[in-house]
Design a protein around this motif. Structure first.
Motif, mmCIF file in Angstrom:
data_model
loop_
_atom_site.group_PDB
_atom_site.id
_atom_site.type_symbol
_atom_site.label_atom_id
_atom_site.label_comp_id
_atom_site.label_asym_id
_atom_site.label_seq_id
_atom_site.Cartn_x
_atom_site.Cartn_y
_atom_site.Cartn_z
ATOM 1 N N LYS A 113 0.829 -1.200 0.000
ATOM 2 C CA LYS A 113 0.000 0.000 0.000
ATOM 3 C C LYS A 113 0.866 1.253 0.000
ATOM 4 C CE LYS A 113 -3.843 2.153 2.489
ATOM 5 N NZ LYS A 113 -4.735 2.040 3.662
ATOM 6 N N GLU A 114 1.926 1.244 0.839
ATOM 7 C CA GLU A 114 2.834 2.388 0.874
ATOM 8 C C GLU A 114 3.518 2.588 -0.478
ATOM 9 O OE1 GLU A 114 5.543 1.736 4.038
ATOM 10 O OE2 GLU A 114 4.138 2.335 5.627
ATOM 11 N N GLU A 115 3.926 1.485 -1.098
ATOM 12 C CA GLU A 115 4.574 1.574 -2.406
ATOM 13 C C GLU A 115 3.613 2.121 -3.457
ATOM 14 O OE1 GLU A 115 7.620 1.180 -5.253
ATOM 15 O OE2 GLU A 115 7.593 1.257 -3.064
ATOM 16 N N LYS A 116 2.369 1.652 -3.392
ATOM 17 C CA LYS A 116 1.361 2.145 -4.327
ATOM 18 C C LYS A 116 1.098 3.621 -4.117
ATOM 19 C CE LYS A 116 -3.388 1.322 -5.856
ATOM 20 N NZ LYS A 116 -4.614 0.520 -5.638
ATOM 21 N N THR A 117 1.010 4.021 -2.838
ATOM 22 C CA THR A 117 0.791 5.440 -2.526
ATOM 23 C C THR A 117 1.974 6.277 -2.994
ATOM 24 O OG1 THR A 117 -0.508 4.811 -0.582
ATOM 25 C CG2 THR A 117 0.333 7.067 -0.662
ATOM 26 N N ARG A 118 3.200 5.754 -2.770
ATOM 27 C CA ARG A 118 4.401 6.486 -3.197
ATOM 28 C C ARG A 118 4.436 6.652 -4.711
ATOM 29 N NH1 ARG A 118 9.164 5.471 -5.242
ATOM 30 N NH2 ARG A 118 8.754 3.227 -5.343
ATOM 31 N N ARG A 119 4.139 5.567 -5.427
ATOM 32 C CA ARG A 119 4.148 5.636 -6.884
ATOM 33 C C ARG A 119 3.064 6.579 -7.404
ATOM 34 N NH1 ARG A 119 4.997 -0.687 -8.796
ATOM 35 N NH2 ARG A 119 7.141 -0.917 -7.993
ATOM 36 N N GLU A 120 1.899 6.522 -6.770
ATOM 37 C CA GLU A 120 0.820 7.423 -7.188
ATOM 38 C C GLU A 120 1.202 8.874 -6.942
ATOM 39 O OE1 GLU A 120 -2.925 8.435 -8.735
ATOM 40 O OE2 GLU A 120 -1.732 6.592 -8.810
ATOM 41 N N LYS A 121 1.846 9.112 -5.788
ATOM 42 C CA LYS A 121 2.300 10.469 -5.471
ATOM 43 C C LYS A 121 3.350 10.936 -6.464
ATOM 44 C CE LYS A 121 4.155 13.205 -1.647
ATOM 45 N NZ LYS A 121 4.650 13.148 -0.256
ATOM 46 N N GLU A 122 4.283 10.037 -6.791
ATOM 47 C CA GLU A 122 5.321 10.393 -7.765
ATOM 48 C C GLU A 122 4.705 10.670 -9.131
ATOM 49 O OE1 GLU A 122 8.131 7.243 -7.775
ATOM 50 O OE2 GLU A 122 9.140 7.885 -5.913
ATOM 51 N N ARG A 123 3.712 9.841 -9.507
ATOM 52 C CA ARG A 123 3.058 10.042 -10.801
ATOM 53 C C ARG A 123 2.344 11.388 -10.857
ATOM 54 N NH1 ARG A 123 -1.798 9.785 -12.882
ATOM 55 N NH2 ARG A 123 -2.717 9.198 -10.881
ATOM 56 N N LYS A 124 1.618 11.713 -9.794
ATOM 57 C CA LYS A 124 0.914 12.995 -9.757
ATOM 58 C C LYS A 124 1.899 14.162 -9.753
ATOM 59 C CE LYS A 124 -3.304 11.398 -7.471
ATOM 60 N NZ LYS A 124 -4.166 11.538 -6.270
ATOM 61 N N GLU A 125 2.996 13.983 -8.986
ATOM 62 C CA GLU A 125 4.001 15.048 -8.937
ATOM 63 C C GLU A 125 4.640 15.242 -10.310
ATOM 64 O OE1 GLU A 125 6.365 18.068 -7.287
ATOM 65 O OE2 GLU A 125 4.522 17.062 -6.623
ATOM 66 N N LYS A 126 4.904 14.122 -10.997
ATOM 67 C CA LYS A 126 5.477 14.206 -12.341
ATOM 68 C C LYS A 126 4.512 14.896 -13.292
ATOM 69 C CE LYS A 126 7.478 11.329 -15.983
ATOM 70 N NZ LYS A 126 7.793 9.929 -16.401
ATOM 71 N N GLU A 127 3.234 14.515 -13.217
ATOM 72 C CA GLU A 127 2.227 15.149 -14.076
ATOM 73 C C GLU A 127 2.111 16.632 -13.768
ATOM 74 O OE1 GLU A 127 -1.361 12.997 -13.504
ATOM 75 O OE2 GLU A 127 -0.737 11.279 -14.736
ATOM 76 N N ARG A 128 2.173 16.963 -12.447
ATOM 77 C CA ARG A 128 2.073 18.371 -12.079
ATOM 78 C C ARG A 128 3.247 19.167 -12.634
ATOM 79 N NH1 ARG A 128 4.091 21.885 -8.801
ATOM 80 N NH2 ARG A 128 5.596 20.384 -7.974
ATOM 81 N N LYS A 129 4.465 18.590 -12.513
ATOM 82 C CA LYS A 129 5.647 19.279 -13.016
ATOM 83 C C LYS A 129 5.593 19.431 -14.532
ATOM 84 C CE LYS A 129 8.864 18.042 -9.309
ATOM 85 N NZ LYS A 129 10.113 17.316 -8.970
ATOM 86 N N GLU A 130 5.156 18.349 -15.209
ATOM 87 C CA GLU A 130 5.059 18.424 -16.670
ATOM 88 C C GLU A 130 4.031 19.473 -17.088
ATOM 89 O OE1 GLU A 130 4.132 14.507 -17.913
ATOM 90 O OE2 GLU A 130 6.199 13.759 -17.749
ATOM 91 N N LYS A 131 2.904 19.514 -16.372
ATOM 92 C CA LYS A 131 1.886 20.494 -16.686
ATOM 93 C C LYS A 131 2.394 21.909 -16.436
ATOM 94 C CE LYS A 131 -2.883 21.770 -15.579
ATOM 95 N NZ LYS A 131 -4.058 21.449 -14.723
ATOM 96 N N ALA A 132 3.086 22.070 -15.274
ATOM 97 C CA ALA A 132 3.632 23.386 -14.950
ATOM 98 C C ALA A 132 4.666 23.808 -15.983
ATOM 99 C CB ALA A 132 4.255 23.357 -13.551
ATOM 100 N N LEU A 133 5.493 22.830 -16.429
ATOM 101 C CA LEU A 133 6.514 23.145 -17.436
ATOM 102 C C LEU A 133 5.858 23.546 -18.751
ATOM 103 C CD1 LEU A 133 9.463 23.239 -18.257
ATOM 104 C CD2 LEU A 133 9.329 20.803 -18.807
ATOM 105 N N LYS A 134 4.818 22.808 -19.147
ATOM 106 C CA LYS A 134 4.114 23.155 -20.377
ATOM 107 C C LYS A 134 3.489 24.542 -20.281
ATOM 108 C CE LYS A 134 3.002 18.427 -21.804
ATOM 109 N NZ LYS A 134 1.905 17.457 -22.041
ATOM 110 N N GLU A 135 2.870 24.802 -19.119
ATOM 111 C CA GLU A 135 2.268 26.131 -18.932
ATOM 112 C C GLU A 135 3.323 27.214 -18.948
ATOM 113 O OE1 GLU A 135 0.133 25.864 -15.312
ATOM 114 O OE2 GLU A 135 -1.577 24.761 -16.179
#
Length: 264
Positions: A113-135
Motif C-alpha cells: 500500500k505504501e509503495e502504491k501510494t508512493r508511486r501514485e504520489k510520484e506520478r501525480k508530482e510528475k504530471e504536475r511538473k510536466e503540466k507546470a513546465l508546459k504552462e
C-alpha cells in the motif's frame, strides 16, 4: 507340589545309584572270592532337601487389584496429561505460526500500500511538473510573442513618434523663423541654441538660451521671435493625440537657430 516332586525324583535317583553300586561290588567280590552265601543288605534311603542347592523361581508378588487399578488409572492420567500438553504445545505452535503468517501478510500489504501510494504520489508530482513546465513554456512563448509584438509596436510607435516630433519641431522652428528679425550685427554662421518649455495647450511658458552665439543682439532676437509666436497649435495637437510623446519629447524642446541667408 513342586517340592514333593523334586524330593521323589531325588529319592529314586539315589536308590538307583545305590543298587548299581551294590551290583558292581557284589559282582567283583564274587569273582575274586569263594562263593559265599549272600547276606541280605538293606539300603536306608534318606530324603535330602536341596532347596539351597537348586535355585527356585521367585513367584511374583501378589498385587492388590485396587492398587493395580489405581496404578492403571494414574498411568492413563499421566499419559492423558502428556498428550494434552503435547496437543497444547502443538496448538500454541500452530497459533504462533498463524500469527506470524498473519503479521507477515499484514506487513506485506502495508508495504504494498505504501509503495502504491508512493508511486501514485510520484506520478501525480510528475504530471504536475510536466503540466507546470508546459504552462511555463506556453507563457514564455506567449510572453516572447507579446514582447516581440510590443517591441515591434514600440518601434513603430517610436518611428511614428519620432516623425511626429520632427514634424512638430520643424513646425515650431518655421513659425519662430517666420517672425525672426535678425539684428544688423548678425553674421552668417552664428548659432544660437534655445530651450523652450511648453504646456499641453501649445503655449510657451519659458524660453532660455542654452548656447549663445556670441552676439547678444542675435540671442535676444531669437527669444523675441519665440514670444511673438507664443502659442503653437502643432504642439497642442500632439499633446492631445500623443500625450506620452509630448511629455517625453516636446514638453521641453531644444532648437538651433543659425544665421545662413544674410548677404554680406
Amino acid at each position: 507340589m513342586n517340592k514333593g516332586f523334586y524330593a521323589l525324583a531325588i529319592a529314586i535317583s539315589l536308590l538307583l545309584h545305590g543298587a548299581l553300586i551294590t551290583a558292581i561290588t557284589y559282582g567283583w567280590e564274587a569273582s575274586s572270592m569263594p562263593e559265599r552265601k549272600a547276606m541280605p543288605k538293606f539300603v536306608q534311603a534318606k530324603l535330602v532337601t536341596i532347596d539351597a542347592a537348586t535355585p527356585q523361581k521367585k513367584l511374583p508378588k501378589k498385587v492388590d487389584k485396587v492398587q493395580q487399578r489405581a496404578q492403571r488409572e494414574a498411568e492413563q492420567k499421566r499419559q492423558a496429561e502428556v498428550e494434552r500438553k503435547r496437543r497444547a504445545a502443538l496448538e500454541r505452535k500452530k497459533k504462533l505460526e498463524a500469527e506470524k503468517k498473519r503479521k507477515a501478510k499484514a506487513e506485506a500489504e502495508r508495504k504494498a500500500k505504501e509503495e502504491k501510494t508512493r508511486r501514485e504520489k510520484e506520478r501525480k508530482e510528475k504530471e504536475r511538473k510536466e503540466k507546470a513546465l508546459k504552462e511555463q513554456l506556453a507563457k514564455e512563448r506567449q510572453s516572447s510573442f507579446d514582447e516581440a509584438l510590443e517591441e515591434e509596436q514600440e518601434l513603430l510607435d517610436a518611428n511614428e513618434g519620432q516623425q511626429a516630433v520632427m514634424s512638430v519641431a520643424q513646425a515650431i522652428q518655421q513659425r519662430i523663423e517666420s517672425v525672426w528679425s535678425r539684428p544688423p550685427s548678425a553674421r552668417n554662421g552664428m548659432l544660437t541654441r534655445v530651450k523652450i518649455n511648453f504646456v499641453p495647450t501649445g503655449r510657451v511658458v519659458a524660453a532660455n538660451i542654452v548656447d549663445g552665439s556670441g552676439n547678444a543682439a542675435l540671442d535676444r532676437s531669437v527669444l523675441t521671435a519665440i514670444r511673438r509666436v507664443e502659442v503653437f497649435p502643432e504642439v497642442a495637437e500632439l499633446a492631445r493625440e500623443e500625450p506620452i510623446i509630448f511629455e517625453r519629447e516636446v514638453r521641453t524642446t531644444i532648437l538651433n537657430f543659425k544665421v545662413e541667408d544674410l548677404r554680406q
